[in-house]
Scaffold this motif. Structure first.
Motif, mmCIF file in Angstrom:
data_model
loop_
_atom_site.group_PDB
_atom_site.id
_atom_site.type_symbol
_atom_site.label_atom_id
_atom_site.label_comp_id
_atom_site.label_asym_id
_atom_site.label_seq_id
_atom_site.Cartn_x
_atom_site.Cartn_y
_atom_site.Cartn_z
ATOM 1 N N GLY A 54 -5.083 10.807 3.904
ATOM 2 C CA GLY A 54 -5.268 9.500 4.737
ATOM 3 C C GLY A 54 -5.559 8.586 5.132
ATOM 4 N N ALA A 55 -7.007 8.571 3.910
ATOM 5 C CA ALA A 55 -7.812 8.106 4.088
ATOM 6 C C ALA A 55 -7.522 6.705 2.546
ATOM 7 N N VAL A 56 -7.313 7.499 1.736
ATOM 8 C CA VAL A 56 -6.604 6.860 0.023
ATOM 9 C C VAL A 56 -5.463 5.837 0.175
ATOM 10 N N LEU A 57 -4.543 6.454 0.962
ATOM 11 C CA LEU A 57 -3.352 5.624 1.639
ATOM 12 C C LEU A 57 -3.184 4.176 2.136
ATOM 13 N N ALA A 58 -3.972 4.652 3.987
ATOM 14 C CA ALA A 58 -4.487 3.695 4.700
ATOM 15 C C ALA A 58 -5.185 2.459 3.937
ATOM 16 N N ALA A 59 -6.340 2.742 2.777
ATOM 17 C CA ALA A 59 -6.941 1.556 1.727
ATOM 18 C C ALA A 59 -5.821 0.784 0.991
ATOM 19 N N ALA A 60 -5.062 2.148 0.768
ATOM 20 C CA ALA A 60 -3.794 0.876 -0.357
ATOM 21 C C ALA A 60 -3.496 0.483 1.071
ATOM 22 N N GLN A 61 -3.262 0.293 2.152
ATOM 23 C CA GLN A 61 -2.068 -0.862 2.778
ATOM 24 C C GLN A 61 -3.217 -1.538 2.993
ATOM 25 N N LEU A 62 -4.466 -1.706 3.366
ATOM 26 C CA LEU A 62 -5.792 -2.512 3.475
ATOM 27 C C LEU A 62 -5.473 -3.205 2.812
ATOM 28 N N ILE A 63 -5.459 -3.455 1.239
ATOM 29 C CA ILE A 63 -5.309 -4.007 -0.280
ATOM 30 C C ILE A 63 -4.067 -4.452 0.216
ATOM 31 N N GLY A 64 -2.923 -4.327 0.325
ATOM 32 C CA GLY A 64 -1.734 -4.741 0.901
ATOM 33 C C GLY A 64 -2.028 -6.223 1.681
ATOM 34 N N LEU A 65 -2.267 -6.071 3.271
ATOM 35 C CA LEU A 65 -2.716 -6.424 4.011
ATOM 36 C C LEU A 65 -3.620 -7.844 3.512
ATOM 37 N N ALA A 66 -4.562 -7.059 3.398
ATOM 38 C CA ALA A 66 -5.446 -8.283 2.306
ATOM 39 C C ALA A 66 -4.960 -9.593 2.107
ATOM 40 N N ARG A 121 -7.798 11.219 15.380
ATOM 41 C CA ARG A 121 -6.345 10.466 16.498
ATOM 42 C C ARG A 121 -6.608 10.566 17.737
ATOM 43 N N ALA A 122 -6.726 10.183 18.696
ATOM 44 C CA ALA A 122 -6.470 10.575 19.725
ATOM 45 C C ALA A 122 -4.857 10.568 20.001
ATOM 46 N N PHE A 123 -4.442 9.963 19.549
ATOM 47 C CA PHE A 123 -3.033 9.636 19.164
ATOM 48 C C PHE A 123 -2.037 9.454 18.849
ATOM 49 N N VAL A 124 -0.841 9.509 18.136
ATOM 50 C CA VAL A 124 0.582 10.063 17.439
ATOM 51 C C VAL A 124 0.822 8.834 17.084
ATOM 52 N N ALA A 125 1.254 8.477 15.711
ATOM 53 C CA ALA A 125 1.746 7.202 15.354
ATOM 54 C C ALA A 125 2.712 7.005 15.285
ATOM 55 N N ASP A 126 4.302 6.906 15.685
ATOM 56 C CA ASP A 126 5.648 7.198 15.491
ATOM 57 C C ASP A 126 6.313 9.057 16.282
ATOM 58 N N ALA A 127 5.213 9.008 17.020
ATOM 59 C CA ALA A 127 5.917 10.883 17.352
ATOM 60 C C ALA A 127 7.783 10.858 18.185
ATOM 61 N N ASP A 128 7.698 9.263 19.118
ATOM 62 C CA ASP A 128 8.906 9.490 19.308
ATOM 63 C C ASP A 128 10.444 8.936 18.183
ATOM 64 N N THR A 129 10.023 8.978 17.201
ATOM 65 C CA THR A 129 11.006 9.147 15.740
ATOM 66 C C THR A 129 11.041 10.189 15.561
ATOM 67 N N TRP A 152 -7.714 7.156 10.043
ATOM 68 C CA TRP A 152 -7.978 8.323 8.964
ATOM 69 C C TRP A 152 -9.696 8.677 8.439
ATOM 70 N N GLY A 153 -11.101 7.897 9.386
ATOM 71 C CA GLY A 153 -11.996 8.504 9.248
ATOM 72 C C GLY A 153 -13.044 6.707 9.446
ATOM 73 N N THR A 154 -13.550 6.999 10.294
ATOM 74 C CA THR A 154 -14.427 5.070 10.337
ATOM 75 C C THR A 154 -15.040 5.017 9.529
ATOM 76 N N PRO A 155 -15.512 3.050 9.088
ATOM 77 C CA PRO A 155 -16.154 2.981 8.499
ATOM 78 C C PRO A 155 -17.923 3.742 8.508
ATOM 79 N N ALA A 156 -18.273 4.058 9.339
ATOM 80 C CA ALA A 156 -19.582 4.920 9.632
ATOM 81 C C ALA A 156 -19.494 6.443 9.133
ATOM 82 N N GLN A 157 -18.250 6.866 9.408
ATOM 83 C CA GLN A 157 -18.168 8.194 8.701
ATOM 84 C C GLN A 157 -18.251 8.090 7.510
ATOM 85 N N HIS A 158 -17.292 7.154 6.694
ATOM 86 C CA HIS A 158 -16.882 7.493 4.948
ATOM 87 C C HIS A 158 -18.386 6.904 4.156
#
Length: 342
Positions: A189-201, A123-131, A311-317
């Motif tokens: 992180g990958a599992v929880l990102a996947a769960a969020q993706l299901i919600g977004l979908a 991960r090149a950048f950190v999310a929500d680092a400012d808070t 949390w990992g690219t499709p190619a990595q997974h």
């Protein structure tokens, strides 16, 4: 294997979902865009009061001592509303990691709402680092814990306006290094990102359905036309096939075996593909309006595009799924990682 959520797990997810839907509407998101605020303090306070921040913290630290299967539905609900606050990464990843590291003082602060941001390998950048009050950062495969005041942050652009990304200028040292690596954290992180993706979908398809019922063409709602029905139905089927894979990955992750890790990758791939199809389909159903910021769909489209490669690219997974296929038994009697392990 019995594969069903308990009544308590369902109740936790339902309560979180109802609260998030009530407090994080598209109108609320647009207001945040206008003001430029990093988080809605009232909503964050409600999240804390409900105990969601300490859901996966040990009871000895004031948490609820629950596991990933208890939290996966909360992550899906956060995705469904496009939650700007870092509930999922903080409560689902940082809090249990602090507990595992024995950082008890920091853990108590984290349960109280003082967030810890994550900068994992790749991960090149950190999310929500400012808070955040502290950062968990990687130097190669090693893990480091630093105070946010001890680093220099630089804001970076993001496709998702609610993903506040920062580059971090810091120096690793023996004092900041902690025992443990990133492998298990990456899988969580990958599992929880996947769960969020299901919600977004699912939210994207719900928006498409609502629009198709209201928008008329040639005197009829466009949802009455078979071509539109088939578009939406195809995307919904993809979501329905991906959702149980995500739940299975959450249930099996603790096994730590190659098949369990491959299930994580399968979940991330399936959820990412479902979200990609669902958001694109929703844009198509909205027609010319679908490509404008006036349509709420863009909040969920942009988050899905960002999380698909987090949390990992499709190619990595895909590479890890292939590793499992080549090195562990396959077939109808090896459907679950627990069966392969046995």
């Amino acid at each position: 294997m019995e594969f069903a959520f308990t009544e308590d797990q369902i109740a936790i997810t339902q309560a979180a979902r109802e609260m998030l839907i009530d407090t994080c509407t598209p109108a609320d998101l647009r207001k945040m865009l206008t003001t430029g605020q990093a988080r809605d303090e009232a909503r964050w306070a409600t999240i804390k009061e409900m105990g969601l921040l300490g859901l996966m913290a040990p009871e000895s630290a004031g948490g609820l001592g629950m596991g990933l299967t208890d939290f996966v539905g909360v992550a899906e609900a956060a995705g469904y509303v496009g939650l700007p606050e870092p509930l999922v990464e903080h409560a689902g990843i940082a809090v249990p990691l602090l507990a595992a590291l024995g950082e008890n003082d920091r853990l108590v602060e984290a349960i109280d709402g003082h967030t810890v941001a994550l900068g994992y390998p790749g991960r090149a950048f950190v999310a929500d680092a400012d808070t955040a009050v502290a950062l968990l950062l990687s130097d190669g495969d090693t893990l480091h814990l630093l105070e946010t005041a001890a680093v220099e942050l630089s804001r970076q652009k993001s496709i998702d306006p609610f993903r506040r990304l920062y580059s971090v200028d810091w120096t690793p040292s023996a004092a900041t290094r902690r025992d443990g690596g990133w492998s298990d954290i990456m899988d969580r992180g990958a599992v929880l990102a996947a769960a969020q993706l299901i919600g977004l979908a699912q939210r994207s398809i719900d928006l498409a359905v609502a629009y198709a019922k209201e928008r008329t063409q040639f005197g009829k709602p466009i949802g009455s036309y078979q071509a539109v029905k088939h578009l939406i139905a195809t995307a919904q089927v993809k979501i329905e096939f991906a959702r149980p894979v995500v739940y299975a990955a959450a249930a099996e992750l603790a096994l730590g075996t190659l098949p369990a890790k491959a299930r994580v990758s399968h979940a991330k791939i399936a959820a990412g593909d479902a979200a990609d199809l669902a958001t694109r389909t929703a844009v198509q159903v909205h027609g010319a309006m679908g490509v404008t910021w006036e349509v709420d769909l863009h909040f969920f489209l942009k988050r899905a595009q960002a999380l698909r490669f987090d949390w990992g690219t499709p190619a990595q997974h895909r590479a890890r799924v292939m590793e499992r296929m080549l090195n562990a038994p396959t077939g109808p009697d090896q459907s679950f990682a627990s069966e392969v392990a046995a």
